[in-house]
Scaffold this active site. Structure first.
Site, PDB file in Angstrom:
ATOM      1  N   ASP A  27      37.557  32.483  45.760  1.00  0.00           N
ATOM      2  CA  ASP A  27      36.381  33.766  45.014  1.00  0.00           C
ATOM      3  C   ASP A  27      36.464  32.844  43.692  1.00  0.00           C
ATOM      4  OD1 ASP A  27      33.767  34.832  44.488  1.00  0.00           O
ATOM      5  OD2 ASP A  27      34.819  36.807  45.719  1.00  0.00           O
ATOM      6  N   TYR A  34      39.617  39.972  52.028  1.00  0.00           N
ATOM      7  CA  TYR A  34      38.008  40.511  51.936  1.00  0.00           C
ATOM      8  C   TYR A  34      37.845  40.815  53.083  1.00  0.00           C
ATOM      9  CZ  TYR A  34      37.484  38.169  47.441  1.00  0.00           C
ATOM     10  OH  TYR A  34      37.065  38.524  46.432  1.00  0.00           O
ATOM     11  N   ASP A  93      48.533  30.268  40.507  1.00  0.00           N
ATOM     12  CA  ASP A  93      48.227  30.250  39.131  1.00  0.00           C
ATOM     13  C   ASP A  93      48.458  29.186  38.323  1.00  0.00           C
ATOM     14  OD1 ASP A  93      50.902  31.145  40.911  1.00  0.00           O
ATOM     15  OD2 ASP A  93      52.136  31.973  38.646  1.00  0.00           O
ATOM     16  N   LYS A 133      50.144  31.338  47.876  1.00  0.00           N
ATOM     17  CA  LYS A 133      51.390  32.549  46.639  1.00  0.00           C
ATOM     18  C   LYS A 133      52.519  32.121  47.881  1.00  0.00           C
ATOM     19  CE  LYS A 133      52.347  33.869  43.006  1.00  0.00           C
ATOM     20  NZ  LYS A 133      52.425  33.356  41.644  1.00  0.00           N
TER      21      LYS A 133
END
Length: 334
Positions: free
Chosen positions: A230, A126, A206, A173
């Site tokens: 988000d 972002y 995930d 991740k």
């Protein structure tokens, strides 16, 4: 009135002015020691100021130190940067705080959900650093710094400590993005060692989404980078009935902005049908942040009572109450 705090109020776009007016009615009924200073932001003020975030709005929030904000619209895939992102950047509101809790009387697939999403607000993808390398190839830079990662980790652990929370889960991740998410994890681990009384764990993003859908009650405080935060904060809102029922705050070292995180709902704007719950709950968070604990509990209990008794239900919750009728019920429940 002794120690009256000024709150900068930003109505926003669409249903923003309606849910804001409803929320301020309750704050006034509470006789909270607050003064309201109204400022503009959002797509609907571009014609007037040539921007969706006037300089004087930012200045006002810097002066007051606290803002209550309605939803603001953003043009998808073009136009100027969102007013939300602009406010977070210019006020250095590095932490997005989204408590997600089951609302009494609102039936969803899950019961007893009570978790908090802490999202880093200033960097990751972002940062908005994108460029075209050659036609047909775009590069977007993901920025992760030790400073921002440590700061958000500390915020999450401090929040857990202050609010009697037992566990902090770092969501990442790093199995794929070994350097960037690896750095984020290093920072959260380091901070975690300073809080031995709080359990610390790490879950890949995930897998986190699947685990939340299977059993959200296993989690407490979740801390993560901007993009993951988000997505996960909206996923968590869905567990308790949607964005119309969860509050949001963006917090910095010296300033805080409390806002409804739902959209501007242009289809029902001006019709008096909007559900003001999310902004009202954000106002409860604001009262807590201002150390007005009595007022916060009264407001929160009144909201729970109205939802619990299912008397005044707005359309989004299957009822027929107007914004005004819902607000009247909350004030009566005070």
């Amino acid at each position: 009135m002794a120690n009256t705090r000024t709150v900068t109020v930003i109505n926003g776009d669409g249903i923003g002015p309606e849910v804001m007016a409803a929320t301020i009615r309750v704050l006034e009924a509470l006789k909270a020691p607050l003064e309201f200073e109204f400022k503009d932001a959002g797509t609907e003020v571009i014609a007037k100021y040539g921007t969706n975030l006037p300089h004087e709005t930012v200045e006002a929030v810097l002066r007051s130190g606290v803002a209550l904000k309605g939803p603001t619209g953003t043009v998808v895939g073009g136009g100027m940067a969102s007013a939300n992102v602009g406010l977070r950047k210019r006020l250095d509101l590095y932490s997005s705080l989204r408590p997600v809790k089951s609302v009494p009387g609102v039936k969803t697939r899950y019961e007893n959900v009570d978790l908090v999403v802490v999202r880093e607000n200033t960097e990751s993808l972002y940062a908005g650093l994108e460029h075209i390398i050659v036609p047909g190839v775009v590069e977007s830079l993901k920025i992760i710094t030790e400073k921002a990662s440590t700061r958000i980790a500390r915020f999450a652990f401090e929040y857990a400590k202050k609010n009697g929370r037992k566990k902090v889960t770092s969501v990442h991740k790093a199995n794929i993005m070994k350097l960037s998410d690896g750095l984020f994890l290093d920072c959260t681990r380091k901070v975690g060692r300073e809080y031995p009384e709080i359990q610390y764990e790490e879950v890949i993003i995930d897998n986190m989404c699947m685990q939340l859908v299977k059993d959200p009650t296993r989690y407490d405080v979740l801390v993560m980078e901007n993009l993951y935060g988000d997505i996960v904060s909206d996923l968590c809102a869905g567990l308790v009935g949607g964005l119309g029922l969860v509050p949001g705050a963006n917090i910095g070292e010296r300033t805080a902005m409390f806002e409804a995180v739902h959209g501007t709902a242009p289809d029902i704007a001006g019709k008096g049908l909007a559900n003001p719950t999310a902004l009202m709950m954000s106002a409860v968070m604001m009262l807590d942040w201002l150390d007005l604990k009595d007022e916060a509990r009264k407001f929160e209990n009144a909201l729970h009572k109205v939802h619990g008794e299912s008397r005044a239900r707005t359309g989004d919750l299957g009822g027929s109450a107007t914004t005004r009728e819902f607000t009247d019920a909350v004030i009566a429940a005070l």
